[in-house]
Design an enzyme around this catalytic site. Sequence first.
Site, PDB file in Angstrom:
ATOM      1  N   ASP A  13       0.843  -1.202   0.000  1.00  0.00           N
ATOM      2  CA  ASP A  13       0.000   0.000   0.000  1.00  0.00           C
ATOM      3  C   ASP A  13       0.877   1.250   0.000  1.00  0.00           C
ATOM      4  OD1 ASP A  13      -2.347  -1.436   0.080  1.00  0.00           O
ATOM      5  OD2 ASP A  13      -2.715  -1.116   2.224  1.00  0.00           O
ATOM      6  N   LYS A  40      -6.578  -6.990   0.570  1.00  0.00           N
ATOM      7  CA  LYS A  40      -7.646  -7.375   1.507  1.00  0.00           C
ATOM      8  C   LYS A  40      -7.423  -8.760   2.114  1.00  0.00           C
ATOM      9  CE  LYS A  40     -10.892  -4.401  -0.844  1.00  0.00           C
ATOM     10  NZ  LYS A  40     -10.819  -3.266   0.085  1.00  0.00           N
ATOM     11  N   GLY A  41      -7.102  -9.745   1.279  1.00  0.00           N
ATOM     12  CA  GLY A  41      -6.927 -11.108   1.799  1.00  0.00           C
ATOM     13  C   GLY A  41      -5.784 -11.159   2.794  1.00  0.00           C
ATOM     14  N   THR A 220     -22.039  -4.440   6.757  1.00  0.00           N
ATOM     15  CA  THR A 220     -21.267  -3.578   7.655  1.00  0.00           C
ATOM     16  C   THR A 220     -21.583  -2.117   7.306  1.00  0.00           C
ATOM     17  OG1 THR A 220     -19.327  -3.732   6.209  1.00  0.00           O
ATOM     18  CG2 THR A 220     -19.430  -5.286   8.021  1.00  0.00           C
ATOM     19  N   GLY A 253     -12.693  -3.105   7.275  1.00  0.00           N
ATOM     20  CA  GLY A 253     -13.497  -4.241   6.798  1.00  0.00           C
ATOM     21  C   GLY A 253     -12.690  -5.533   6.890  1.00  0.00           C
ATOM     22  N   ASP A 254     -11.408  -5.435   6.629  1.00  0.00           N
ATOM     23  CA  ASP A 254     -10.548  -6.625   6.688  1.00  0.00           C
ATOM     24  C   ASP A 254     -10.395  -7.094   8.140  1.00  0.00           C
ATOM     25  OD1 ASP A 254     -10.252  -6.335   3.970  1.00  0.00           O
ATOM     26  OD2 ASP A 254      -8.466  -5.075   4.180  1.00  0.00           O
ATOM     27  N   ASN A 278     -16.640  -6.558  15.502  1.00  0.00           N
ATOM     28  CA  ASN A 278     -16.934  -5.126  15.552  1.00  0.00           C
ATOM     29  C   ASN A 278     -15.877  -4.372  16.343  1.00  0.00           C
ATOM     30  OD1 ASN A 278     -19.002  -3.710  14.461  1.00  0.00           O
ATOM     31  ND2 ASN A 278     -20.510  -4.231  16.031  1.00  0.00           N
ATOM     32  N   LYS A 287      -5.501   3.424  14.148  1.00  0.00           N
ATOM     33  CA  LYS A 287      -4.083   3.382  13.758  1.00  0.00           C
ATOM     34  C   LYS A 287      -3.965   3.597  12.253  1.00  0.00           C
ATOM     35  CE  LYS A 287      -3.404  -0.370  17.036  1.00  0.00           C
ATOM     36  NZ  LYS A 287      -2.895  -1.731  17.157  1.00  0.00           N
TER      37      LYS A 287
END
Length: 303
Positions: A13, A40-41, A220, A253-254, A278, A287
Site C-alpha cells: 500500500d 484485503k486477503g 457492515t 473491513g478486513d 466489531n 491506527k
Amino acid sequence: MKSISILGVFVADLCFVGDKIPSKGQTILGKKHIVGPGGKGSNQAIAAARLNGEVSFITKVGNDSHSEMAFNLYKESGVNTNSIIQDEKLFTGVAGIMIDKDGNNAINVVSGAAEHLVAEDIDNKIETIKNSKIFLTQMETPDEVTIYGLKKANEQKCITILNPAPARSIDEDNFKLIDYFTPNETEAEFYLNKKIETTEDIRHAANELLKKGIKNVIITLGEKGIFFANRKENFFLDAYKLKKPVIDTTGAGDAFNGAFAVGLANDLEIKEALTFANKVAGISTTKLGAAASMPFAKELVNY
Ligand code: RIB
C-alpha cells in the site's frame, strides 16, 4: 479442526495522507506518506493470525522487495505461508491509497502476481482448504478463482465467508456457495442495484440477498455498526465505542472479516462473533495503515 484458510491478494500500500482526497484533475500537497503491507486477503490473514487464529494464506506474489515485506510480516504475525506461490517472472501488486483528515480513503489496487492465480493453483493447495474449518475470500483475485475456491471449500465442508470487496458481478447460481456474505452498504447496493438509505432499506437489502441463496448476510455500516440476517433471526449491532480518535479506516473491513473468521473458528455464538469482530474493526481505525493497524489479541483489553 480450527484452521482458517484465506484466499486473496497481498499488495504494497502506497498511502498518501492529506487534508482531503483530491478530486478529478486536482493536485494537492499531502501531509504524510507511508508504504506498508496491504491487500484485503492478506490484511484479513494478519488480523486473524494476530487474534491467535491458525491461518494459512493462499496467494501468488513475485520475488521482489514487496513480497519480502509480505513474508516478513507473515513470519512476525504467525501466518502459514506454505500455500503462497512465488513466481519469479511476476511483480507483486501495489495499491495507491488517498486518505483524508477524517480517515476516509479512496483506493486503486493493481493485484500484480495475484492477478495470475488460476484454478489449478487452488487444486495444488487443496490440502490447505481440506484441513480448514473456515474458508474466507474476497473479490480481488480473478473471479473464476474466487468462485472455484468457494466451490472447493464447499466440497470440503468448510464454512465459507465471502467479503465481496471490491464488488463485482457474481453469477446468481454461485450465491448458494456462500455461508456468510459480508458487504458494506455500497457493496450491498451494487448487488441489488438499489440505493440503501434507511434502516428499512438495510433490512430489505439483507432479505433480498438471502433470497439469492446466501445463508447469512452481514451488512457492515461503518460507524453505524452492522446488520445481521439469516432465515431465522435478524438484528442490528452498534459499532464499538472507541476511546481513541479515528485516524484511518483503511482495512477496517478486513479487520472485521479476519476477526469474524476467528470467532467462527472458535465456535462463538453468532452475536458474540460479530461483537468481537466489531471491536477489532473499530480498534483498527485508530491506527494508520492496513495490515499495520490489525490489533494483537493482548491489545484488546486496553480498548
Ligand atoms: O481493504 C483495504 C485494502 O484494500 C488495502 O490494504 C488495499 O491494498 C486494498 O486491497
